[in-house]
Design an enzyme around this catalytic site. Structure first.
Site, PDB file in Angstrom:
ATOM      1  N   ASN A 100      -6.048  -2.893   2.173  1.00  0.00           N
ATOM      2  CA  ASN A 100      -6.012  -4.346   2.261  1.00  0.00           C
ATOM      3  C   ASN A 100      -7.445  -4.854   2.344  1.00  0.00           C
ATOM      4  OD1 ASN A 100      -3.213  -4.580   2.302  1.00  0.00           O
ATOM      5  ND2 ASN A 100      -3.099  -4.571   4.530  1.00  0.00           N
ATOM      6  N   ARG A 130       0.830  -1.213   0.000  1.00  0.00           N
ATOM      7  CA  ARG A 130       0.000   0.000   0.000  1.00  0.00           C
ATOM      8  C   ARG A 130       0.862   1.260   0.000  1.00  0.00           C
ATOM      9  NH1 ARG A 130      -3.606  -0.706   5.067  1.00  0.00           N
ATOM     10  NH2 ARG A 130      -1.605  -1.436   5.775  1.00  0.00           N
TER      11      ARG A 130
END
Length: 99
Positions: free
Chosen positions: A42, A24
């Protein structure tokens, strides 16, 4: 952003070893480098998903990055893109990591 360059929005989901490997953070960094906005998070089933918005050519660059590169420790098995559409204005102010 260049005048007259079309803007697009596209959703994505990346599968493989993409959690616990700073995916990320690297996605956010790459998106910001390209001047794109959107988000990344996520999922509960081990993937990373999000949305990208910006000039079409730059969005294509990030799509390629999500398909083939990712974070240094990641192993991407699949990147799927959906809901692509032309937009007239950006729906996000920056590129965020969502929890």
């Amino acid at each position: 952003m260049a005048e007259g360059e079309g803007l697009v929005s596209v959703d994505y989901e990346v599968s493989g070893k993409v959690q616990g490997v700073f995916f990320r953070k690297y996605t956010q960094g790459e998106a910001k480098r390209l001047g794109l906005v959107g988000w990344v998070q996520n999922t509960s089933h081990g993937t990373v998903r999000g949305q990208i918005q910006g000039p079409t050519a730059r969005v294509r660059e990030l799509q390629e990055w999500l398909r083939k590169i990712g974070s240094p420790q990641s192993r991407i098995s699949r990147a799927e893109f959906s809901n692509e559409k032309k937009i007239t204005a950006l729906g996000h102010k920056d590129f965020q990591i969502l929890k």
